[in-house]
Design an enzyme around this catalytic site. Structure first.
Site, PDB file in Angstrom:
ATOM      1  CB  CYS A  32      -2.327  18.618 -35.917  1.00  0.00           C
ATOM      2  SG  CYS A  32      -3.703  19.216 -36.916  1.00  0.00           S
ATOM      3  CG  HIS A  42      -9.066  41.782 -43.277  1.00  0.00           C
ATOM      4  ND1 HIS A  42      -9.688  41.624 -44.485  1.00  0.00           N
ATOM      5  CD2 HIS A  42      -8.367  42.953 -43.355  1.00  0.00           C
ATOM      6  CE1 HIS A  42      -9.387  42.640 -45.279  1.00  0.00           C
ATOM      7  NE2 HIS A  42      -8.581  43.466 -44.624  1.00  0.00           N
TER       8      HIS A  42
HETATM    9  C1  RB5 Z   1      -2.616  12.572 -36.782  1.00  0.00           C
HETATM   10  O1  RB5 Z   1      -2.383  11.449 -37.560  1.00  0.00           O
HETATM   11  C2  RB5 Z   1      -3.505  13.550 -37.523  1.00  0.00           C
HETATM   12  O2  RB5 Z   1      -4.802  13.070 -37.573  1.00  0.00           O
HETATM   13  C3  RB5 Z   1      -3.451  14.906 -36.867  1.00  0.00           C
HETATM   14  O3  RB5 Z   1      -2.136  15.347 -36.843  1.00  0.00           O
HETATM   15  C4  RB5 Z   1      -4.250  16.006 -37.542  1.00  0.00           C
HETATM   16  O4  RB5 Z   1      -3.935  16.101 -38.887  1.00  0.00           O
HETATM   17  C5  RB5 Z   1      -5.703  15.995 -37.276  1.00  0.00           C
HETATM   18  O5  RB5 Z   1      -6.444  16.869 -37.734  1.00  0.00           O
END
Ligand code: RB5
Length: 159
Positions: free
Chosen positions: A69, A102
């Site tokens: 993310c 690990h």
């Molecule tokens: C999205 O804006 C962002 O919050 C997501 O990609 C991530 O970093 C959340 O932990």
């Protein structure tokens, strides 16, 4: 030499670009992938994609996954809610290597807004090449499953 392995990929919008680049990199290396989305830069919710990747592993469709993310934080928290998943948020060669050696991490997590493609390639390579060391680490990883049994089963029974 990298063994024959099938890798699942997943991201939210914050990791989408990096996911696409890693997908191309793995294809160049001749490694088969399954893309669990997201499929564009539109805003989506990272837990949904973490779960698709986790289920891909649990159902045996892929051997391991690489997910991202924006920061790597949300999607790793989500993936680690699934028993049997060991998702490791990594940021360099050392952490990518150690999460295999690990921790026997079956998901490697990156922050799509933090990791350059050069760095990502380095991490993907070492993560693919490194075997779990077992031994005392087997015992420790086993204790992770014990935690899942104790707290998740209890939580679900009381719900
Ligand atoms: C999205 O804006 C962002 O919050 C997501 O990609 C991530 O970093 C959340 O932990």
């Amino acid at each position: 030499m990298v063994a024959k392995i099938k890798i699942g990929l997943a991201s939210d919008h914050g990791g989408y670009e990096l996911k696409e680049s890693i997908k191309s990199y793995l294809a160049e290396k001749g490694i088969e992938t399954v893309d669990y989305g997201t499929n564009g830069p539109e805003s989506v919710d990272y837990p949904e994609f973490a779960v698709k990747a986790a289920e891909g592993i649990l159902e045996g469709e892929v051997d391991r996954c690489i997910i991202m993310c924006g920061s790597g934080i949300g999607i790793s928290i989500a993936a680690n809610k699934v028993p049997g998943i060991r998702a490791a948020l990594v940021w360099d060669h050392y952490t990518a290597k150690m999460c295999r050696a690990h921790n026997n991490a079956n998901i490697m997590v990156m922050g799509g807004r933090l990791i350059t493609m050069d760095r990502a390639e380095e991490m993907v390579d070492v993560w693919l090449e490194t075997e779990f060391e077992g031994g005392r680490h087997e015992r420790r990883v086993g204790k992770l499953d014990e935690l899942a049994k104790k707290y998740w089963v209890k939580y679900l029974e009381e719900k």
